[in-house]
Design an enzyme around this catalytic site. Structure first.
Site, PDB file in Angstrom:
ATOM      1  CE1 TYR A 196       5.086 -12.711   6.750  1.00  0.00           C
ATOM      2  CE2 TYR A 196       5.321 -10.454   7.541  1.00  0.00           C
ATOM      3  CZ  TYR A 196       4.675 -11.383   6.746  1.00  0.00           C
ATOM      4  OH  TYR A 196       3.618 -11.012   5.959  1.00  0.00           O
ATOM      5  NE  ARG A 244       7.682  -1.920  10.664  1.00  0.00           N
ATOM      6  CZ  ARG A 244       6.716  -1.386   9.903  1.00  0.00           C
ATOM      7  NH1 ARG A 244       5.904  -2.165   9.220  1.00  0.00           N
ATOM      8  NH2 ARG A 244       6.561  -0.086   9.806  1.00  0.00           N
ATOM      9  NE  ARG A 343      -3.097   1.172   5.936  1.00  0.00           N
ATOM     10  CZ  ARG A 343      -3.975   0.891   6.882  1.00  0.00           C
ATOM     11  NH1 ARG A 343      -5.078   0.232   6.578  1.00  0.00           N
ATOM     12  NH2 ARG A 343      -3.772   1.276   8.128  1.00  0.00           N
TER      13      ARG A 343
END
Ligand SMILES: Cc1cc2nc3c(=O)[nH]c(=O)nc-3n(C[C@H](O)[C@H](O)[C@H](O)COP(=O)(O)O)c2cc1C
Length: 375
Positions: A196, A244, A343
């Site tokens: 990103y 991050r 997850r």
């Protein structure tokens, strides 16, 4: 012969609180940021889904509950349904969520994000491919005009960021941080991973600019560091800032971002007041060569950053951490300060309560009184 004195170092484990500035995270389990693509009105507003998703992970005992990538401006959304924090109107619904997370004894955190040239796509379960304007898509921003090579061969028109755009987006991060504080978040995480916008500036794969925001390492880190510095300046002094990163682009065949640059960048971020590096990987280009995604496949990168940085910056490991013993040993062996779990939290919102049971540490978690008879 007198016995030698043996000093036993105090070892942290999964249930040792972690203090950063004035914030104490009650255990070392963090809910990894996970996009829910669930603002059905395409207005960035948190919905009943976000509310239940985040609150139930706090009920499940995670020490830190991080929101999904939350867009600092509408152009920075991955999909039109992404969560947003570009308007004061977003604060109220988020404040309800943070208040509840705090009531559970958990720490609410928000990931601040801009998707750069990977913005303007359909949500994954609607194909995940670029959206044209008629379908609600928009032109995107990047370090250059080169668009992201989407799998279906389509390209989203990409505008090379001018210096004015760099200032505008930096200000969007600042305004977003101010709103996150008003909404009651205890931590903000600047998203500079997964291909990103900020990662697109860090990586030589995508940043081929020839001005002061490109070129060598110093040039490529300039915009991400400017965002970090500006966010740190408005974020309250007693609250932590996380960043991050993708530790590597997983592109060994070309000039790419790698673990050595990540270690240097972590130290530079620490100089700017960052408290914690959340160590992920990949996402810059579809040619990436992913390692076999076995248990803890990215933990080695977190561990290297922890050992090889000059600063005392705290580090989190993410990637296929699924089992209580594995999460606990990641902390006990000093590989990372936090086990970041994605997850597995979708499969089991109560991961931390279950881990406490498995590890015989029920005394270290607080089960909500409403649920005590079951635990
Ligand atoms: C549904 C889903 C959404 C995600 N959204 C984000 C996100 O918003 N921001 C981010 O940094 N990572 C995101 N990720 C990556 C996760 O945070 C995590 O790094 C990754 O899934 C690996 O950890 P895990 O093996 O524990 O799932 C997402 C992953 C999943 C599965």
């Amino acid at each position: 012969m007198p016995h030698a004195t043996v000093t036993v170092a105090m070892t942290a484990d999964l249930f040792t609180p972690l203090s950063l500035r004035a914030t104490t995270i009650p255990n070392r389990v963090m809910v990894s940021p996970m996009c829910q693509y669930s603002c059905d009105a395409r207005d960035g507003q948190a919905t009943a889904w976000h509310s239940q998703h985040l609150k139930s992970r706090a009920v499940g005992g995670a020490g830190l509950v991080m929101t999904e990538a939350t867009a600092v401006e509408p152009r920075g959304r991955i999909s039109p349904e992404d969560l947003g924090i570009w308007d004061d109107a977003h604060i109220e619904a988020l404040a309800d969520i943070t208040a509840f997370i705090r009531q559970q004894g958990s720490i609410p955190a928000m990931q601040l994000a801009h998707a750069g040239r990977k913005a303007s796509t359909a949500r994954p379960w609607e194909g995940g491919e670029p959206l044209d304007v008629e379908a609600g898509g928009w032109d995107v921003l990047g370090p250059t005009e080169t668009p992201y090579p989407h799998r279906n061969g389509e390209a989203v028109p990409t505008q090379r960021m001018s210096h004015a755009d760099i200032d505008t987006v930096t200000q969007s991060f600042v305004d977003a941080a101010r709103r996150a504080d008003e909404a009651g978040f205890e931590i903000v995480e600047v998203h500079a991973a997964h291909g990103y916008l900020l990662h697109e500036f860090l990586s030589p794969v995508t940043n081929t600019r020839e001005d002061e925001y490109g070129g060598d390492f110093e040039g490529r880190i300039r915009f991400p560091l400017a965002v970090i510095e500006a966010v740190r300046a408005v974020w309250p002094d007693d609250k932590p800032v996380f960043v991050r990163i993708s530790a590597t682009d997983w592109l060994a065949d070309r000039d790419a971002w790698d673990i050595e640059q990540s270690i240097d960048f972590a130290d530079r971020a620490a100089d700017y007041g960052v408290d914690f590096i959340d160590v992920s990987g990949g996402g810059i280009h579809p040619d990436q060569q992913l390692p076999a995604a076995g248990p803890g496949y990215q933990t080695g990168y977190a561990s290297r950053i922890k050992r090889e940085t000059d600063s005392e910056i705290a580090v989190g490991a993410v990637g296929a951490i699924t089992a209580p013993e594995q999460a606990d040993s990641t902390i006990r062996t000093g590989q990372a300060d936090m086990a970041i779990i994605g997850r597995e939290h979708l499969r089991d919102p109560y991961f931390t309560l279950h881990a406490a049971h498995t590890l015989g540490r029920e005394d270290s978690v607080s089960v909500p009184p409403q649920y005590r008879r079951a635990f």
